[in-house]
Enzyme design. Structure first.
Site, PDB file in Angstrom:
ATOM      1  N   ARG A   1       6.560   8.875  -4.180  1.00  0.00           N
ATOM      2  CA  ARG A   1       5.964  10.045  -4.810  1.00  0.00           C
ATOM      3  C   ARG A   1       6.835  11.221  -4.420  1.00  0.00           C
ATOM      4  O   ARG A   1       7.175  11.377  -3.251  1.00  0.00           O
ATOM      5  CB  ARG A   1       4.542  10.278  -4.337  1.00  0.00           C
ATOM      6  CG  ARG A   1       3.941  11.437  -5.131  1.00  0.00           C
ATOM      7  CD  ARG A   1       2.565  11.810  -4.734  1.00  0.00           C
ATOM      8  NE  ARG A   1       1.924  12.660  -5.698  1.00  0.00           N
ATOM      9  CZ  ARG A   1       2.385  13.819  -6.163  1.00  0.00           C
ATOM     10  NH1 ARG A   1       3.561  14.256  -5.805  1.00  0.00           N
ATOM     11  NH2 ARG A   1       1.684  14.530  -7.015  1.00  0.00           N
TER      12      ARG A   1
ATOM     13  N   GLU B   1      -0.666  14.426 -16.035  1.00  0.00           N
ATOM     14  CA  GLU B   1      -1.033  13.006 -16.027  1.00  0.00           C
ATOM     15  C   GLU B   1      -0.639  12.305 -17.329  1.00  0.00           C
ATOM     16  O   GLU B   1      -0.774  12.856 -18.417  1.00  0.00           O
ATOM     17  CB  GLU B   1      -2.541  12.846 -15.844  1.00  0.00           C
ATOM     18  CG  GLU B   1      -3.063  13.313 -14.503  1.00  0.00           C
ATOM     19  CD  GLU B   1      -2.582  12.473 -13.332  1.00  0.00           C
ATOM     20  OE1 GLU B   1      -2.078  11.346 -13.542  1.00  0.00           O
ATOM     21  OE2 GLU B   1      -2.694  12.949 -12.202  1.00  0.00           O
TER      22      GLU B   1
ATOM     23  N   ARG C   1       2.302   5.446  -0.763  1.00  0.00           N
ATOM     24  CA  ARG C   1       3.579   5.765  -1.405  1.00  0.00           C
ATOM     25  C   ARG C   1       4.466   6.547  -0.435  1.00  0.00           C
ATOM     26  O   ARG C   1       3.984   7.411   0.298  1.00  0.00           O
ATOM     27  CB  ARG C   1       3.353   6.598  -2.670  1.00  0.00           C
ATOM     28  CG  ARG C   1       2.546   5.867  -3.722  1.00  0.00           C
ATOM     29  CD  ARG C   1       2.231   6.738  -4.904  1.00  0.00           C
ATOM     30  NE  ARG C   1       1.366   7.849  -4.514  1.00  0.00           N
ATOM     31  CZ  ARG C   1       0.762   8.667  -5.383  1.00  0.00           C
ATOM     32  NH1 ARG C   1       0.952   8.513  -6.682  1.00  0.00           N
ATOM     33  NH2 ARG C   1      -0.015   9.640  -4.959  1.00  0.00           N
TER      34      ARG C   1
END
Length: 190
Positions: free
Chosen positions: A13, A21, A63
């Site tokens: 990330r 999104e 992540r």
């Protein structure tokens, strides 16, 4: 995104940025999300990149949190410069590239590009769902006007332009946005 890191596949990330999104369950695709994804694919697919860690190493989803370098270019900053991301998730300052990213965001905001082209869309908490919901997800949808055009027509991508029978768009045409004009020649979706 997925990368090969330390000899294994890992999910990363990007630090300090938030893009609209495109894949979140039970959430509509948000304006400029597809453009941000397409830009990432165009710039990063198959490329060797360098990861730079800063602050916490992983988020609550496991992540890897990092800056992503493509050659000598900071991709986190490139997303912001294009108007595809905002500075966000500043949980454990100081961050090495924070000031650089904030300066890039201010420049994009002042230019009114990408996410900054829709009044009221970007908030301190993310993207305004009321504005995102009004954008529609169907071809030829109308929405608040981006600042680089005085029209009230908004096309999320060239597929929408083609479905509406309006391709190609020329600079000044209703719905023309520089983000749809990949080669910058004033003709979008050609």
């Amino acid at each position: 995104m997925d990368v090969s890191y330390n000899g294994k596949q890992d999910t990363i990330r990007l630090l300090l940025i938030d893009t609209p999104e495109t894949h979140k369950p039970d959430t509509p695709v948000e304006p400029f999300g597809p453009e941000a994804s397409a830009y990432a694919e165009q710039v990063l697919a198959g490329r060797d990149v360098k990861l730079e860690l800063d602050g916490p190493q992983r988020d609550k989803y496991g992540r890897l949190l990092c800056y992503l370098w493509v050659g000598d270019q900071l991709f986190n900053k490139m997303q912001i410069e294009k108007g595809y991301a905002r500075v966000a998730y500043v949980y454990d300052p100081p961050y090495k590239h924070y000031d650089e990213l904030v300066a890039a965001e201010q420049k994009a905001k002042n230019a009114g590009i990408g996410i900054w082209s829709i009044p009221g869309y970007v908030t301190d908490e993310g993207y305004n769902p009321a504005v995102a919901g009004s954008m529609g997800n169907t071809a030829g949808s109308s929405a608040p006007a981006p600042n680089d055009n005085t029209s009230s027509v908004y096309y999320r991508n060239c597929a929408q332009v083609r479905a509406a029978g309006k391709a190609p768009l020329h600079r000044g045409d209703p719905g023309y946005r520089s983000q749809l004009d990949r080669d910058g020649d004033g003709i979008a979706c050609e």
